[in-house]
Design an enzyme around this catalytic site. Sequence first.
Site, PDB file in Angstrom:
ATOM      1  N   LYS A  52       0.911  -1.161   0.118  1.00 44.97           N
ATOM      2  CA  LYS A  52       0.082  -0.023  -0.018  1.00 44.97           C
ATOM      3  C   LYS A  52       0.997   1.234   0.203  1.00 44.97           C
ATOM      4  O   LYS A  52       0.610   2.295  -0.628  1.00 44.97           O
ATOM      5  CB  LYS A  52      -1.017   0.126   1.273  1.00 44.97           C
ATOM      6  CG  LYS A  52      -2.039  -0.896   1.050  1.00 44.97           C
ATOM      7  CD  LYS A  52      -2.772  -1.291   2.292  1.00 44.97           C
ATOM      8  CE  LYS A  52      -3.878  -2.593   2.200  1.00 44.97           C
ATOM      9  NZ  LYS A  52      -4.566  -2.822   3.438  1.00 44.97           N
ATOM     10  N   GLN A  96      -4.278  -1.410   9.643  1.00 41.06           N
ATOM     11  CA  GLN A  96      -4.254  -2.684   8.810  1.00 41.06           C
ATOM     12  C   GLN A  96      -4.943  -3.892   9.750  1.00 41.06           C
ATOM     13  O   GLN A  96      -4.722  -3.773  10.916  1.00 41.06           O
ATOM     14  CB  GLN A  96      -2.947  -3.032   8.617  1.00 41.06           C
ATOM     15  CG  GLN A  96      -2.647  -4.388   7.880  1.00 41.06           C
ATOM     16  CD  GLN A  96      -3.241  -4.404   6.499  1.00 41.06           C
ATOM     17  OE1 GLN A  96      -3.060  -3.677   5.789  1.00 41.06           O
ATOM     18  NE2 GLN A  96      -4.026  -5.593   6.318  1.00 41.06           N
ATOM     19  N   ASP A 119     -11.090   2.632   3.773  1.00 37.64           N
ATOM     20  CA  ASP A 119     -11.324   1.376   3.507  1.00 37.64           C
ATOM     21  C   ASP A 119     -12.884   1.099   3.124  1.00 37.64           C
ATOM     22  O   ASP A 119     -13.416  -0.110   2.872  1.00 37.64           O
ATOM     23  CB  ASP A 119     -10.964   0.579   4.680  1.00 37.64           C
ATOM     24  CG  ASP A 119      -9.666  -0.109   4.585  1.00 37.64           C
ATOM     25  OD1 ASP A 119      -9.156  -0.373   3.440  1.00 37.64           O
ATOM     26  OD2 ASP A 119      -8.844  -0.285   5.588  1.00 37.64           O
TER      27      ASP A 119
END
Length: 282
Positions: A52, A96, A119
């Site tokens: 990422k 995460q 997200d």
Amino acid sequence: MAEIIDGKKISAQIKEEVKVAVAELAKREIFVTLAVIQVGADPASSVYVGNKKKACEYVGFRSLSYELPEETTQEELLSLIEELNGRADVNGILVQLPLPEQISEENVIQTISPDKDVDGFHVQNVGRLNVGTKGFVSCTPAGIIELLKRTGISIEGKECVVVGRSNIVGKPMAALLLRENGTVTVCHSRTKNLAEITGRADILIAALGKPKFITEEYIKDGAVVIDVGIHRQENGKLCGDVDFDSVKEKASYITPVPGGVGPMTIAMLMVNCLQSTENILD
Ligand code: NDP
């Protein structure tokens, strides 16, 4: 024999588009910044976080990296998120998952400001998706819609079957297919006669987390098959939820693993980060 949907190529196109948009914003002294938080040092998470950050660098985002120790308390993590929520120079916040057991994922997700929730997991964004208003959409299902559209596969009026009903893949996938006017059925572990239902699908999305579970018996001739699963086999190679070798003989289109859905998830994260900045400018 199915045509292979090349997720690597399509994700590269999307990243190029984001890169161009980021360069345009930079000319106006507007920068996109993503804060990436990792708690502990789970090796798989480290790989995802590393990818990422690399993608951020490639498209021209700034990324702020927070690597917190495994024993971080929930209070400490939530207070970092609150701080980042309040910072005008931070556009997106990504924590995460999974998190160590002392921290509730649900509390963490709901603490991230919905306007920085790149997200798309916050309940407000999930609600926006279901109501049909603008918001962040979970990256993996959003990426699958892009794969279909950019391959020229129309969704409207098609029988779409989603196997899996998780909050991050199955449910938002179903909502997105419905938004595109597909006729959607969602299957799960209690579904009876799975093969009968998947056998009706024009578009089948396999997101059940079971290696090579979907074999040719589950597929209609000429179906489009999208494989979300990722599994490491004993021989070290990756495979999906679909038995690629048998299904490719029957399907019209199929995504490979690796190189199908996986690269799209990161590309759509980049799209969401860009959107987080553009939302402020709206
Ligand atoms: P979850 O384990 O959260 O959900 C799995 C879903 O599949 C559940 O709804 C479960 O039903 C259903 N299911 C399990 N077994 C069966 C079965 N035998 N028949 C029908 N349904 C079944 O998984 P995720 O949604 O998080 O992920 C799915 C897969 O996709 C995993 O392999 C994961 O690694 C991969 N993944 C890949 C990503 C990518 O970027 N390519 C991103 C995210 C995930 P029930 O609800 O009844 O338990």
